[in-house]
Design an enzyme around this catalytic site. Structure first.
Site, PDB file in Angstrom:
ATOM      1  CE  LYS A   1      -4.152  -2.195   1.710  1.00  0.00           C
ATOM      2  NZ  LYS A   1      -3.732  -3.595   1.977  1.00  0.00           N
TER       3      LYS A   1
HETATM    4  C1  LIG Z   1      -4.470  -4.669   1.459  1.00  0.00           C
HETATM    5  C2  LIG Z   1      -3.702  -5.927   1.328  1.00  0.00           C
HETATM    6  C3  LIG Z   1      -4.106  -6.933   0.434  1.00  0.00           C
HETATM    7  C4  LIG Z   1      -5.383  -6.824  -0.376  1.00  0.00           C
HETATM    8  O1  LIG Z   1      -5.319  -5.819  -1.352  1.00  0.00           O
HETATM    9  P1  LIG Z   1      -6.674  -5.242  -1.997  1.00  0.00           P
HETATM   10  O2  LIG Z   1      -6.259  -4.136  -2.872  1.00  0.00           O
HETATM   11  O3  LIG Z   1      -7.514  -4.776  -0.836  1.00  0.00           O
HETATM   12  O4  LIG Z   1      -7.337  -6.365  -2.716  1.00  0.00           O
HETATM   13  C5  LIG Z   1      -3.314  -8.061   0.306  1.00  0.00           C
HETATM   14  N1  LIG Z   1      -2.190  -8.207   1.045  1.00  0.00           N
HETATM   15  C6  LIG Z   1      -1.769  -7.271   1.903  1.00  0.00           C
HETATM   16  C7  LIG Z   1      -0.542  -7.502   2.703  1.00  0.00           C
HETATM   17  C8  LIG Z   1      -2.498  -6.092   2.075  1.00  0.00           C
HETATM   18  O5  LIG Z   1      -2.075  -5.165   2.938  1.00  0.00           O
END
Ligand SMILES: *Cc1c(COP(=O)(O)O)cnc(C)c1O
Length: 486
Positions: free
Chosen positions: A108
């Site tokens: 993210k």
């Molecule tokens: C947020 C997250 C996901 C999922 O991603 P999305 O965009 O919500 O589908 C998968 N793995 C990790 C470690 C995350 O932080």
């Protein structure tokens, strides 16, 4: 490039407006009016920051291109330790796109290190002078990544809401120790969907908006419902392709498959955008944990959010209402009325079913599968013992599902979304070691067991004082929003 709402095409906005506002007023999500077509070969020649700037320019057409180039260079250089878009070989034709070399050790960061810059510039573009209050519902990683990105950004206040007991201890501490004068963190009783629903309710409340407007405050979102979250994620699909090209593993035009550990459907949707822009993406494999609502949907066309919720070892994927699916539904139906009707049904009845034609269009690009808790643990162990590759629980979900979808002669890129040291107890236990209760002891034990070093930003949490300990009910999120001093 204009953007319009998935639930009302007549609501058209610029990129700056889409980013400043987050969600359309009637509850829809902003989507681009078209998919820009790019020269893949030329893009693949660029380094990561230049590639990011080129892709951002295609969508953020009301931004100054020089600003975008500068922001991309600033974001994807040092903060990612020179490892932006890092592709690691795992075995055979399987690769790991390691997206956790940023400051908070989850993918993210790619979006949330850039978003604050995009937001400040959007307000400048629009001539807006109000304060922005950002509300974030998080299952763990978004909260910290948003706090890290937005802390001490002028004109911005941020409040983060996470489910009590729904995150790993490391994730909780990452948030509770956040520095900055403009940040606040709350634990919400319930699960992620309770927190997310509470936040969405505040966004939809016209009375709250009016009261905040009276104090010159406007609400915005840092969740992946904001377009500004999605567009930076398109870049690393191109970067992975470029690396395979450079390594001589593919020729320009060859297909590459991607397997994505999925929760809110944002990360994988970025892959769909990359495909629609002309990147030769073969299959987009949607990997779920035991909360396998998306597996059922992609197989049958029936989305059933009303079902048992499981807390798993991959908490960032413990989600039953995948918000970004709405954007995909719009792109395959082309109908705002149809999307609005489906979302209405989801809100009222907790489920909906799409027609066979849109389902077929989705299945033409997406495959799916899920992994049980036992399968996740076994996957972590197998990857380590057989391939010498250490992965976290979320990535393990994707490895497990990728295995079922491999195609001879086509590279499979697994998106590795978090550092294994973010979930040290689960990873250690999966490797067959007794995991200490304490996350930091587990982190050290994991270092000893594997010879790998924990990222300094995680190990250093142990010394940081906790600043936030409030626990609230979902219904209190509105009160918190109104009480913010933005
Ligand atoms: C947020 C997250 C996901 C999922 O991603 P999305 O965009 O919500 O589908 C998968 N793995 C990790 C470690 C995350 O932080």
């Amino acid at each position: 490039m204009q953007f319009f709402s998935t639930r009302d095409q007549s609501r058209r906005v610029s990129a700056s407006q889409a980013i400043a506002q987050g969600l359309s007023e009637e509850g829809g999500l902003f989507v681009p009016e078209s998919f820009p077509q790019v020269d893949v070969g030329a893009l693949c020649e660029l380094d990561y920051p230049a590639m990011a700037a080129a892709i951002l320019r295609e969508y953020l057409t009301d931004y100054d291109p020089d600003f975008l180039a500068g922001a991309a260079a600033q974001t994807y250089g040092a903060a990612f330790g020179g490892k932006a878009g890092c592709l690691a070989p795992v075995e055979g034709e399987t690769w790991a796109l390691e997206l956790w070399h940023g400051p908070t050790c989850a993918f993210k960061d790619y979006a949330l290190q850039l978003m604050p810059k995009l937001l400040v510039e959007a307000k400048r573009n629009l001539g807006r002078t109000e304060k922005t209050l950002i509300l974030v519902a998080t299952s763990g990683d978004t909260g910290k990544a948003a706090l890290d990105g937005y802390h001490d950004i002028p004109g911005v206040e941020i409040a983060v809401f996470y489910p009590t007991g729904g995150t790993s201890e490391i994730q909780r501490l990452q948030m509770a120790t956040q520095e900055g004068a403009n940040v606040a963190v709350y634990a919400v009783r319930g699960n992620f969907d309770d927190a997310q629903t509470g936040v969405k309710r505040v966004f939809a409340d016209k009375d709250i908006a009016a009261r905040l407007a009276g104090r010159n405050i406007r609400l915005s979102s840092a969740n992946s419902i904001n377009w500004g979250r999605l567009v930076p994620q398109i870049v690393y699909y191109f970067a992975a392709y470029a690396r395979l090209l450079k390594a001589g593993r593919i020729a320009l035009g060859d297909e590459v498959d991607f397997c994505v550990p999925t929760g809110n459907f944002g990360d994988i949707l970025a892959g769909y955008y990359a495909k629609r822009m002309g990147l030769p993406v073969g299959r987009l494999v949607c990997a779920s944990n035991k909360n396998n609502v998306l597996t059922d949907f992609l197989r049958t066309g029936a989305y059933t959010a009303r079902r048992e919720f499981y807390k798993t070892s991959s908490p960032s994927m413990d989600i039953l209402v995948s918000s970004n699916l709405e954007r995909l539904l719009y792109h395959v139906t082309g109908s705002d009325a149809e999307v609005a009707a489906l979302m209405g049904r989801l809100a009222r009845e907790g489920s909906y079913t799409v027609r066979p034609e849109p389902l077929a269009a989705i299945q033409a690009s997406f495959s799916c599968g899920w992994a049980s808790e036992e399968e996740v643990a076994a996957e972590i162990r197998t990857r380590w013992e057989r391939d010498g590759y250490l992965c976290d629980t979320h990535t393990a979900v994707a490895f497990h599902v990728a295995e079922q979808h491999k195609r001879q002669g086509t590279p499979m890129v697994v998106l590795s979304t978090a550092s294994p040291f973010k979930f040290p107890r689960s990873v250690l236990a999966a490797l067959g070691h007794a995991a200490p209760e304490n996350d930091f002891e587990a982190m050290q034990a994991l270092e000893q067991a594997t010879g790998r070093t924990a990222p300094a930003s995680l190990a250093g949490l142990r010394q940081k004082p906790e600043r936030f300990d409030a626990v609230i009910d979902p219904a209190q999120i509105a009160e918190v929003a109104l009480g913010c001093q933005a």
